[in-house]
Design a protein around this motif. Structure first.
Motif, PDB file in Angstrom:
ATOM      1  N   SER A  30       0.833  -1.215   0.000  1.00 41.63           N
ATOM      2  CA  SER A  30       0.000   0.000   0.000  1.00 41.63           C
ATOM      3  C   SER A  30       0.860   1.254   0.000  1.00 41.63           C
ATOM      4  O   SER A  30       0.581   2.203  -0.741  1.00 41.63           O
ATOM      5  N   TYR A  33       2.281   1.715  -3.512  1.00 42.55           N
ATOM      6  CA  TYR A  33       1.279   2.251  -4.444  1.00 42.55           C
ATOM      7  C   TYR A  33       0.917   3.691  -4.081  1.00 42.55           C
ATOM      8  O   TYR A  33       0.761   4.535  -4.969  1.00 42.55           O
ATOM      9  N   THR A  45      -6.213   3.217  -1.955  1.00 38.25           N
ATOM     10  CA  THR A  45      -7.623   2.873  -1.731  1.00 38.25           C
ATOM     11  C   THR A  45      -8.527   3.713  -2.628  1.00 38.25           C
ATOM     12  O   THR A  45      -9.491   3.196  -3.200  1.00 38.25           O
ATOM     13  N   SER A  48      -8.411   2.345  -6.093  1.00 32.72           N
ATOM     14  CA  SER A  48      -9.212   1.116  -6.191  1.00 32.72           C
ATOM     15  C   SER A  48     -10.698   1.431  -6.296  1.00 32.72           C
ATOM     16  O   SER A  48     -11.427   0.794  -7.066  1.00 32.72           O
ATOM     17  N   GLN A  51     -11.324   2.663  -9.768  1.00 35.37           N
ATOM     18  CA  GLN A  51     -11.279   1.532 -10.704  1.00 35.37           C
ATOM     19  C   GLN A  51     -12.598   0.752 -10.686  1.00 35.37           C
ATOM     20  O   GLN A  51     -13.118   0.399 -11.745  1.00 35.37           O
ATOM     21  N   LYS A  52     -13.117   0.468  -9.504  1.00 35.51           N
ATOM     22  CA  LYS A  52     -14.370  -0.283  -9.398  1.00 35.51           C
ATOM     23  C   LYS A  52     -15.525   0.513  -9.999  1.00 35.51           C
ATOM     24  O   LYS A  52     -16.367  -0.046 -10.697  1.00 35.51           O
ATOM     25  N   ILE A  68     -15.108  -4.144  -2.629  1.00 30.70           N
ATOM     26  CA  ILE A  68     -13.746  -3.905  -2.151  1.00 30.70           C
ATOM     27  C   ILE A  68     -13.484  -4.615  -0.826  1.00 30.70           C
ATOM     28  O   ILE A  68     -12.382  -4.542  -0.296  1.00 30.70           O
ATOM     29  N   TRP A 119       0.210   3.590 -11.640  1.00 34.41           N
ATOM     30  CA  TRP A 119      -0.142   2.303 -11.055  1.00 34.41           C
ATOM     31  C   TRP A 119       0.522   1.168 -11.827  1.00 34.41           C
ATOM     32  O   TRP A 119       1.052   0.223 -11.248  1.00 34.41           O
ATOM     33  N   GLN A 123       2.785  -2.000 -10.616  1.00 30.92           N
ATOM     34  CA  GLN A 123       2.261  -3.333 -10.905  1.00 30.92           C
ATOM     35  C   GLN A 123       3.302  -4.161 -11.668  1.00 30.92           C
ATOM     36  O   GLN A 123       3.587  -5.306 -11.311  1.00 30.92           O
ATOM     37  N   ARG A 139      -2.701 -13.400  -5.942  1.00 32.77           N
ATOM     38  CA  ARG A 139      -4.031 -12.799  -6.079  1.00 32.77           C
ATOM     39  C   ARG A 139      -5.123 -13.851  -5.937  1.00 32.77           C
ATOM     40  O   ARG A 139      -6.143 -13.613  -5.282  1.00 32.77           O
TER      41      ARG A 139
END
Length: 155
Positions: A30, A33, A45, A48, A51-52, A68, A119, A123, A139
């Motif tokens: 975290s 990132y 966060t 994320s 993204q969602k 999440i 990001w 990654q 994952r």
């Protein structure tokens, strides 16, 4: 003379604590990132969440929290800076006034677009260092944790 207190030897429950191992790794990644996304003013966060929303469109706070794996109250708190910065809106649902609908704004889409290359660098670097196959297995293993039957946010 009183004997000096001794520290108990580690037991299996503390020496092999799944929670501690997971939280240490999560904090490490975290922070990595977060540092990468700082130039566009996002935390991991928040990225994320965007993204969602980008993938699923408008949704309720509760549904977004479920996506999440976060409790609704924490999700509502995490949305506040995104609302303040004009990246999302949160409005009452027309169908159910108790539900709140989260929608990404055009500024939110632009911020996500600016964040994606930052990001992607982290990654890619992680997968090169850790191994792409190992990262995929990680994952999958972490996703399986969500199916272990616990109900941390059940009332």
């Amino acid at each position: 003379m009183t004997p000096a207190p001794t520290t108990p030897a580690p037991t299996r429950s503390t020496e092999f604590c799944n929670n501690l191992a997971l939280r240490k790794a999560a904090r490490y990644l975290s922070a990595t990132y977060d540092k990468a996304l700082a130039p566009v003013g996002l935390r991991a966060t928040q990225f994320s969440i965007l993204q969602k929303l980008n993938a699923h469109g408008e949704t309720t706070i509760t549904s977004l929290a479920d996506m999440i794996a976060m409790d609704r109250t924490t999700m509502a708190s995490n949305l506040k800076p995104l609302v303040r910065d004009g990246l999302v809106t949160v409005e009452p649902s027309a169908a159910d006034r108790r539900a709140r609908i989260v929608t990404m704004t055009p500024d939110g889409h632009a911020r996500l677009k600016a964040a994606l290359p930052l990001w992607s660098v982290v990654q890619t670097r992680f997968e090169e260092s850790y191994g792409a196959d190992d990262a995929a297995r990680l994952r999958a293993a972490l996703a399986a944790v969500l199916d272990t039957g616990f109900q941390p946010w059940a009332e």
